[in-house]
Design an enzyme around this catalytic site. Structure first.
Site, PDB file in Angstrom:
ATOM      1  N   ASN A   9       0.976  -1.249  -0.041  1.00  0.00           N
ATOM      2  CA  ASN A   9       0.082  -0.073   0.047  1.00  0.00           C
ATOM      3  C   ASN A   9       0.887   1.121  -0.010  1.00  0.00           C
ATOM      4  O   ASN A   9       1.554   1.493   1.073  1.00  0.00           O
ATOM      5  CB  ASN A   9      -0.981  -0.176   1.112  1.00  0.00           C
ATOM      6  CG  ASN A   9      -1.829   1.240   1.449  1.00  0.00           C
ATOM      7  OD1 ASN A   9      -1.895   1.846   0.407  1.00  0.00           O
ATOM      8  ND2 ASN A   9      -2.160   1.509   2.648  1.00  0.00           N
ATOM      9  N   LYS A  11       0.165   4.319  -0.177  1.00  0.00           N
ATOM     10  CA  LYS A  11      -0.812   5.333   0.241  1.00  0.00           C
ATOM     11  C   LYS A  11      -0.436   6.516  -0.711  1.00  0.00           C
ATOM     12  O   LYS A  11      -0.601   6.476  -1.876  1.00  0.00           O
ATOM     13  CB  LYS A  11      -0.060   5.823   1.479  1.00  0.00           C
ATOM     14  CG  LYS A  11      -0.335   4.512   2.576  1.00  0.00           C
ATOM     15  CD  LYS A  11       0.078   4.830   3.995  1.00  0.00           C
ATOM     16  CE  LYS A  11       0.014   3.588   4.887  1.00  0.00           C
ATOM     17  NZ  LYS A  11      -0.085   3.668   5.922  1.00  0.00           N
ATOM     18  N   HIS A  96      -9.702   0.822   4.509  1.00  0.00           N
ATOM     19  CA  HIS A  96      -8.246   0.889   5.196  1.00  0.00           C
ATOM     20  C   HIS A  96      -8.688   2.013   6.512  1.00  0.00           C
ATOM     21  O   HIS A  96      -9.332   2.967   6.326  1.00  0.00           O
ATOM     22  CB  HIS A  96      -7.392   1.392   4.193  1.00  0.00           C
ATOM     23  CG  HIS A  96      -6.103   1.540   4.654  1.00  0.00           C
ATOM     24  ND1 HIS A  96      -5.557   2.703   5.608  1.00  0.00           N
ATOM     25  CD2 HIS A  96      -5.116   0.706   4.722  1.00  0.00           C
ATOM     26  CE1 HIS A  96      -4.326   2.385   5.986  1.00  0.00           C
ATOM     27  NE2 HIS A  96      -3.957   1.221   5.427  1.00  0.00           N
ATOM     28  N   GLU A  98      -7.143   4.422   7.581  1.00  0.00           N
ATOM     29  CA  GLU A  98      -7.000   5.723   7.061  1.00  0.00           C
ATOM     30  C   GLU A  98      -8.030   6.309   6.474  1.00  0.00           C
ATOM     31  O   GLU A  98      -8.564   7.498   6.737  1.00  0.00           O
ATOM     32  CB  GLU A  98      -5.725   6.041   6.320  1.00  0.00           C
ATOM     33  CG  GLU A  98      -4.218   6.080   7.087  1.00  0.00           C
ATOM     34  CD  GLU A  98      -3.139   5.468   6.433  1.00  0.00           C
ATOM     35  OE1 GLU A  98      -2.951   5.471   5.345  1.00  0.00           O
ATOM     36  OE2 GLU A  98      -2.372   4.998   7.132  1.00  0.00           O
ATOM     37  N   GLU A 165      -5.692  -5.128  10.629  1.00  0.00           N
ATOM     38  CA  GLU A 165      -4.730  -4.339  10.582  1.00  0.00           C
ATOM     39  C   GLU A 165      -5.140  -3.521  11.916  1.00  0.00           C
ATOM     40  O   GLU A 165      -6.019  -2.408  11.781  1.00  0.00           O
ATOM     41  CB  GLU A 165      -4.812  -3.105   9.414  1.00  0.00           C
ATOM     42  CG  GLU A 165      -4.393  -3.901   8.175  1.00  0.00           C
ATOM     43  CD  GLU A 165      -3.804  -2.956   7.359  1.00  0.00           C
ATOM     44  OE1 GLU A 165      -2.420  -2.943   6.710  1.00  0.00           O
ATOM     45  OE2 GLU A 165      -4.411  -1.953   6.974  1.00  0.00           O
ATOM     46  N   GLY A 171       2.001   2.446  10.853  1.00  0.00           N
ATOM     47  CA  GLY A 171       2.927   3.542  10.551  1.00  0.00           C
ATOM     48  C   GLY A 171       3.283   3.924  11.897  1.00  0.00           C
ATOM     49  O   GLY A 171       3.623   4.937  11.882  1.00  0.00           O
ATOM     50  N   SER A 207       2.953  -2.014  10.257  1.00  0.00           N
ATOM     51  CA  SER A 207       4.576  -1.949  10.795  1.00  0.00           C
ATOM     52  C   SER A 207       5.227  -3.072  10.336  1.00  0.00           C
ATOM     53  O   SER A 207       6.063  -3.418  11.238  1.00  0.00           O
ATOM     54  CB  SER A 207       4.568  -1.344  12.061  1.00  0.00           C
ATOM     55  OG  SER A 207       4.292  -0.153  12.379  1.00  0.00           O
TER      56      SER A 207
HETATM   57  C1  PEP Z   1      -1.113  -0.060   5.892  1.00  0.00           C
HETATM   58  O1  PEP Z   1      -1.067   0.930   5.245  1.00  0.00           O
HETATM   59  O2  PEP Z   1      -1.935  -0.840   5.346  1.00  0.00           O
HETATM   60  C2  PEP Z   1      -0.061  -0.308   6.757  1.00  0.00           C
HETATM   61  C3  PEP Z   1      -0.060  -1.312   7.449  1.00  0.00           C
HETATM   62  O3  PEP Z   1       1.111   0.769   6.845  1.00  0.00           O
HETATM   63  P1  PEP Z   1       2.532   0.449   7.457  1.00  0.00           P
HETATM   64  O4  PEP Z   1       2.917  -0.894   7.330  1.00  0.00           O
HETATM   65  O5  PEP Z   1       3.257   1.412   7.310  1.00  0.00           O
HETATM   66  O6  PEP Z   1       2.206   0.280   9.195  1.00  0.00           O
END
Ligand code: PEP
Length: 246
Positions: A9, A11, A96, A98, A165, A171, A207
């Site tokens: 992803n 973003k 997601h 976000e 998630e 993040g 992460s």
């Molecule tokens: C994501 O954007 O779905 C995500 C898990 O980001 P990160 O790996 O940066 O935590």
């Protein structure tokens, strides 16, 4: 050998020119591996560049990070599933964290988006996960089941991938332990089974990096990972996709 899906992803990063350079590096250094799929979720403006670069490679796919539920019309700034499909998307992230927490997307809207994605022939990756406050209050499974139900209803007839998630791990550099993740994955699988879902992959995201991917994927409950930060550099991403055990 267990089949694994690695989803990147990006973003709001990587425009079309950078996407072409990224894929050129990736394709040269990463020939297809047995039982390993790699899907890319660039910003909508870069989907066509990624899909074109992927060409006929069946182990790779391009997807969109979000869609609006209407197929077309006066919805300035939005991307519909049919438009994404025309640009070469084969999959879409739905719900997601976000989208939910930065843009205020509701469970009901997530459900409408999932239906629109399926209607356009894209494969949905439905993201679910609890906030830190909800985890501390012992509400993780209640929240995850509520999000699943809002998007998938009482009987799951569509083919879907679920990404667990935890919001507090995205993040932030904090990730769930493989045991924590596996416990929620088991609950997700049980929920899906009760609703007659077909074979459903359950990914973990939050992460994930080159160091922790091996340990996380050693947990058999994980069918792959959804990765933000560590997917932005093609060399790092190749290393992550390669080193993870099966
Ligand atoms: C994501 O954007 O779905 C995500 C898990 O980001 P990160 O790996 O940066 O935590």
């Amino acid at each position: 050998m267990r089949a694994l899906l690695f989803a990147a992803n990006w973003k709001m990063n990587v425009g079309p020119a950078e996407a072409r350079r990224y894929l050129a590096t990736f394709l040269t250094a990463y020939p297809p591996q047995p039982n390993r799929q790699v899907w890319f979720f660039p910003p909508a403006v870069s989907v066509e560049a990624v899909a074109t670069a992927i060409g006929n490679r069946t182990d790779l796919r391009a997807g969109v990070q979000d869609v609006y539920w209407e197929p077309k019309g006066a919805f300035t700034g939005a991307t519909s599933s049919p438009l994404a499909a025309e640009a070469g998307a084969k999959a879409a992230l739905i719900g997601h964290s976000e989208r939910r927490h930065v843009f205020g997307e509701t469970d009901e809207q997530t459900g409408k988006k999932l239906k629109a994605v399926v209607a356009a022939g894209l494969h949905p990756i439905l993201c679910v996960g609890e906030t830190l406050t909800q985890r501390d209050a012992g509400e993780t499974l209640t929240v995850v089941r509520r999000q699943l139900h809002a998007a998938l209803g009482d009987r799951v007839e569509v083919l879907v991938t679920v990404a667990y998630e935890p919001v507090w791990a995205i993040g932030t550099g904090r990730n769930a332990t493989p045991r924590d993740a596996a416990e929620v994955h088991r609950a997700i699988r049980a929920w899906l089974k009760e609703r007659q879902a077909k074979e459903t992959r359950v990914l973990y995201g939050g992460s994930v990096n080159v160091k922790n991917a091996v340990e996380l994927l050693a947990e058999q409950e994980l069918d792959g990972v959804l990765v933000g930060g560590a997917s932005l550099d093609p060399q790092v991403w190749i290393e992550l996709v390669r080193t993870a055990v099966t």
